[in-house]
Design an enzyme around this catalytic site. Structure first.
Site, mmCIF file in Angstrom:
data_model
loop_
_atom_site.group_PDB
_atom_site.id
_atom_site.type_symbol
_atom_site.label_atom_id
_atom_site.label_comp_id
_atom_site.label_asym_id
_atom_site.label_seq_id
_atom_site.Cartn_x
_atom_site.Cartn_y
_atom_site.Cartn_z
ATOM 1 C CG ASP A 30 7.132 3.234 1.759
ATOM 2 O OD1 ASP A 30 8.047 3.902 1.263
ATOM 3 O OD2 ASP A 30 6.710 2.181 1.264
ATOM 4 C CG HIS A 63 7.413 0.907 -1.786
ATOM 5 N ND1 HIS A 63 7.259 2.100 -1.168
ATOM 6 C CD2 HIS A 63 7.797 1.192 -3.058
ATOM 7 C CE1 HIS A 63 7.522 3.090 -2.021
ATOM 8 N NE2 HIS A 63 7.843 2.556 -3.175
ATOM 9 C CB SER A 94 9.780 3.843 -5.396
ATOM 10 O OG SER A 94 8.696 2.996 -5.639
#
Lengths: 187, 181
Positions: free
Chosen positions: A130, A103, A64
């Protein structure tokens, strides 16, 4: 006659010596192995202490954050005292899930005067934010979810741990070989 | 009996030491690199300021130029460029959110001119209450240099003195027209 007797004695003594040294050496090797294990543990624990992060080195498990981070890359974390700011890459843990996520923070609100922080994250390679990854109804991450922010990057090396996780036999074989090395090495 | 293993072990240790030293030198060389990228932000206008579900939502349009070609070094894998809006309300003393972001992988793509830069999904400028009317705000442009190996660095530049519209408003037709052209 006397000569033979003393010869026998010599043989006996040597045998005893060899047995003694072997025992001592074995003991030394075991102590050495213990030292290696404990110093590794000490390094890990002091890293935790200095970085303020409960897991100062993590391996990337998903794509990701591509093309910045790939699966199998290693990240070094540091928490520090400063609050999280948008743009920083953070590692966070969702309650009830054991695999942490790496992230980037994209939105931060900090409450007055408590300083309670609301963080929203997004993977650089993901289209949306998210919120779909968080628990149902959870809109924000807070300070307690964050494990640290990424400060350093080392590619590929984490592949070893991924392979060891996927094939536990490899892990046991590796530990066995290393242990054998330490126990049989003569110094 | 062990010589083969010992040699392999020694070779592996030596190779990984050399590699580690090279990696450290690489990231050190990055720290010496000085760059002076040209970044400019002006307010182009607003596409609107709405109240939705009890929270304010602003549609800022910026005139944005960035020349980050300077920041690329041999150890740069990519630059993550992002534009943020920040403001402070009585209930939340710090609010900062991304408006737009882009991954730049090549030096040739590091010159960016966006005369009408709008928030791109999922980025959106929202407040936790209804405080955005007449609220002053800053715009911060930051670029996160993500290396091939070593330390990540972030530099930023802040532009101050902007203000949200005094009243809720619908999109500005003039700006819309400009957008279509």
């Amino acid at each position: 006659m006397g000569l033979v007797k003393s010869g026998k004695d010599f043989l006996k003594n040597t045998k005893k010596d060899v047995a003694d040294t072997n025992k001592r050496q074995m003991l030394m090797q075991v102590v050495n192995l213990g030292l290696i294990v404990t110093s590794a543990l000490m390094i890990w624990k002091s890293l935790i202490l200095f970085t303020g992060s409960e897991s100062p080195v993590v391996v990337v498990l998903s794509g990701s954050m591509e093309p910045g981070f790939y699966r199998g890359d290693i990240l070094f974390l540091h928490f520090g005292r400063q609050p999280i700011r948008p743009g920083e890459i953070v590692v966070f843990n969702i309650n009830g899930r054991d695999i942490p996520i790496v992230h980037r923070a994209i939105k931060v609100h900090e409450k007055t005067p408590s300083g309670q922080i609301d963080i929203l994250t997004k993977g650089d390679n993901n289209w949306g934010d998210d919120r779909s990854l968080y628990n149902k109804g959870q809109m924000w991450l807070h300070h307690e979810h964050i494990m640290g922010r990424v400060v350093g990057y080392l590619p590929y090396v984490g592949q070893v741990t991924i392979i060891m996780n996927d094939y536990p036999m490899v892990k046991y074989a590796l530990i066995g070989i290393l242990g054998l090395f330490v126990l049989t090495s003569k110094e | 009996m062990h010589t083969c293993w010992y040699r392999a072990n020694a070779l592996f240790t030596f190779a990984s030491t050399v590699l580690a030293v090279l990696c450290i030198l690489c990231t050190l060389s990055d720290q010496v690199h000085r760059s002076n990228p040209g970044v400019q932000v002006d307010l182009a206008g607003f596409d609107g300021l709405h109240k939705e579900f009890g929270t304010d939502k602003a549609f800022v349009v910026l005139n944005f130029t960035a020349d980050l070609r300077d920041t690329f070094t041999w150890n740069t894998k990519q630059v993550f460029l992002y534009v943020m809006v920040e403001y402070s309300t009585s209930r939340h003393h710090f609010n900062q959110m991304m408006l737009w972001s882009q991954i730049i992988e090549r030096k040739e793509d590091a010159l960016i001119r966006r005369p009408l830069l709008r928030a791109e999904y999922p980025h959106v400028i929202t407040d936790k209450g209804t405080n955005l009317r007449d609220m002053p705000f800053n715009v911060t442009v930051a670029w996160n240099n993500m290396p091939i190996v070593g330390l990540l660095t972030t530099e930023r530049k802040t532009f101050t003195g902007f203000k949200f519209p005094p009243e809720y408003q619908r999109p500005n037709p003039q700006l819309q027209q400009q957008y279509r052209l």
